[in-house]
Design a protein around this motif. Structure first.
Motif, mmCIF file in Angstrom:
data_model
loop_
_atom_site.group_PDB
_atom_site.id
_atom_site.type_symbol
_atom_site.label_atom_id
_atom_site.label_comp_id
_atom_site.label_asym_id
_atom_site.label_seq_id
_atom_site.Cartn_x
_atom_site.Cartn_y
_atom_site.Cartn_z
ATOM 1 N N ASP A 323 0.819 -1.204 0.000
ATOM 2 C CA ASP A 323 0.226 0.146 -0.059
ATOM 3 C C ASP A 323 1.096 1.380 -0.062
ATOM 4 N N LEU A 324 0.673 1.964 -0.980
ATOM 5 C CA LEU A 324 1.698 3.247 -1.103
ATOM 6 C C LEU A 324 1.654 4.150 -0.040
ATOM 7 N N GLY A 325 0.399 4.538 0.176
ATOM 8 C CA GLY A 325 0.401 5.494 1.524
ATOM 9 C C GLY A 325 1.086 4.748 2.796
ATOM 10 N N GLN A 326 0.619 3.631 3.197
ATOM 11 C CA GLN A 326 1.330 3.004 4.358
ATOM 12 C C GLN A 326 2.690 2.820 4.147
ATOM 13 N N ALA A 327 3.258 2.567 3.028
ATOM 14 C CA ALA A 327 4.767 2.575 2.669
ATOM 15 C C ALA A 327 5.549 3.721 2.952
ATOM 16 N N VAL A 328 5.009 4.730 2.546
ATOM 17 C CA VAL A 328 5.558 6.075 2.660
ATOM 18 C C VAL A 328 5.653 6.548 4.256
ATOM 19 N N LYS A 329 4.279 6.228 4.780
ATOM 20 C CA LYS A 329 4.338 6.624 6.283
ATOM 21 C C LYS A 329 5.287 5.891 6.921
ATOM 22 N N VAL A 330 5.609 4.737 6.755
ATOM 23 C CA VAL A 330 6.352 3.906 7.551
ATOM 24 C C VAL A 330 7.729 4.339 7.181
ATOM 25 N N PHE A 331 8.142 4.563 5.943
ATOM 26 C CA PHE A 331 9.535 5.015 5.547
ATOM 27 C C PHE A 331 9.956 6.304 6.334
ATOM 28 N N ASN A 332 8.910 7.293 6.449
ATOM 29 C CA ASN A 332 9.361 8.758 6.941
ATOM 30 C C ASN A 332 9.135 8.411 8.615
ATOM 31 N N SER A 333 8.856 7.425 9.129
ATOM 32 C CA SER A 333 8.799 7.273 10.619
ATOM 33 C C SER A 333 10.331 7.113 11.042
ATOM 34 N N TYR A 334 11.001 6.410 10.375
ATOM 35 C CA TYR A 334 12.456 6.324 10.768
ATOM 36 C C TYR A 334 13.495 7.521 10.660
ATOM 37 N N THR A 335 14.389 7.330 11.579
ATOM 38 C CA THR A 335 15.262 8.430 11.875
ATOM 39 C C THR A 335 16.594 8.074 11.325
ATOM 40 N N GLU A 336 17.466 8.983 11.162
ATOM 41 C CA GLU A 336 18.660 8.617 10.721
ATOM 42 C C GLU A 336 19.515 7.834 11.538
#
Length: 373
Positions: A323-336
């Protein structure tokens, strides 16, 4: 030892030598290094594009017709071909000391049936698909899994599968595959996750691999103002559609289609990229995930087959839904900090699965099977 391979993978005669799909050839070279005589029973033609390589140890080919079940005409033709293939299988298995089945596939399915009549023969099977008992799969795949697991019908067999699954019969052995050697190990190259991010997609450009998902993920990140770029390696029927999408959405500066490239070319990108995207519908052991992790690239992948185990259930990579929206949200939840930790753990895990270890495992398996009988 007389070693017989039964496979759906076409064996092609090109430039006066037998060749086949390159990753499969590299593995069969290892198996054939440990035997005296080497035969392959397979189709000998293929209409599509295929990245091929010649066998180091040239086999004797036992050619059989390919089976297709995609239309009524194909089904009728396949039924007509069945007696010829079955008789050929019987003859080849009579010759062999060691029968090696490559599954799943239509020829592999017939091999699973015919091997029942050779209970005293040494047998191994490589099931390269998704072994997850809970996964939804075609009937022919489920039948192959059932036959390989059935120790009443299938004797003297070790079936190599990807992943550790509960309640398996004693002849099922968890296995892996590898691309890089001990000598190719390198220290972790620490990435900067605050600047432009480099993504990769490596695989066939077909529906099952969802390459469009990778492109659209990058598109969404670009819309959020992130500096990202995607390199796609591979070819397939979807390439024209993907090229059209990239052009119509003005993504040419951010998404590059490289087509099929040799291992060494892709390796250079593994060394500098930040992430690998693999949103497949189904997998066995996705070599590209292990390859990327070998150099510290973080996979962003769907939760299919043994991928969650490979990624340490989120410690060594990013697990997403298709799911594109979920994948983007998960990716953005991580820090450096998350990414740096993942990259380190990915490299440490993958570098334990080298080609040297793979060769030893196969050699030990052949010797074990030979001494067991």
């Amino acid at each position: 030892m007389k070693f017989l391979v039964v496979t759906n993978a076409p064996t092609l005669y090109q430039n006066k030598t037998y060749c086949a799909y390159a990753p499969y050839v590299r593995e069969m070279d290892i198996w054939s290094d440990n035997v005296d005589e080497f035969k392959i029973l397979s189709p000998n033609s293929y209409s599509g594009k295929l990245l091929t390589a010649p066998f180091k140890n040239q086999p004797e080919l036992v050619a059989v017709p390919s089976l297709q079940l995609t239309s009524i005409i194909h089904i009728i033709l396949s039924v007509i071909k069945l007696p010829i293939i079955i008789i050929t299988l019987f003859k080849a298995m009579i010759w062999a000391d060691h029968i090696h089945l490559r599954c799943p596939g239509n020829i592999g399915l017939l091999g699973c049936v015919v091997q029942i009549f050779f209970p005293k023969k040494i047998k191994t099977a490589k099931y390269a698909g998704n072994w997850d008992p809970k996964s939804k799969q075609p009937l022919s795949y489920r039948l192959q899994k059932w036959l390989l697991s059935n120790t009443l019908l299938t004797k003297n067999m070790t079936a190599l599968v990807y992943g550790d699954w509960p309640n398996q019969t004693k002849n099922i052995k968890s296995f892996f595959t590898a691309t890089f050697t001990e000598a190719e190990k390198e220290p972790l190259k620490v990435r900067d996750y605050r600047s432009a991010l480099e993504f990769m997609f490596v695989g066939s450009l077909v529906e099952g691999k969802r390459p469009l998902f990778a492109i659209q993920l990058i598109e969404q990140l670009l819309k959020q103002g992130q500096q990202v770029r995607l390199h796609l390696f591979g070819d397939g029927v979807l390439r024209p559609k993907l090229e059209s999408y990239i052009k119509s959405h003005q993504l040419e500066a951010y998404i590059i289609l490289h087509g099929n490239q040799p291992k060494d070319v892709i390796k250079t990108y593994y060394k500098t990229s930040h992430f690998l995207i693999l949103a497949s519908k189904s997998e066995g052991w996705p070599k590209v995930v292990a390859e990327a992790m070998f150099f510290g690239v973080i996979p962003l992948a769907t939760k299919v087959s043994c991928i969650p185990t490979m990624l340490g259930h989120g410690e060594r990579g990013i697990l997403v839904e298709a799911d594109l929206g979920q994948a983007v949200k998960v990716f953005n939840s991580y820090t450096e900090a998350n990414f740096k930790s993942m990259s380190t753990k990915a490299l440490e895990w993958s570098q334990a699965y080298t080609l040297d270890r793979f060769e030893k495992e196969i050699r030990d398996l052949i010797l074990f099977e030979e001494n067991r009988v």
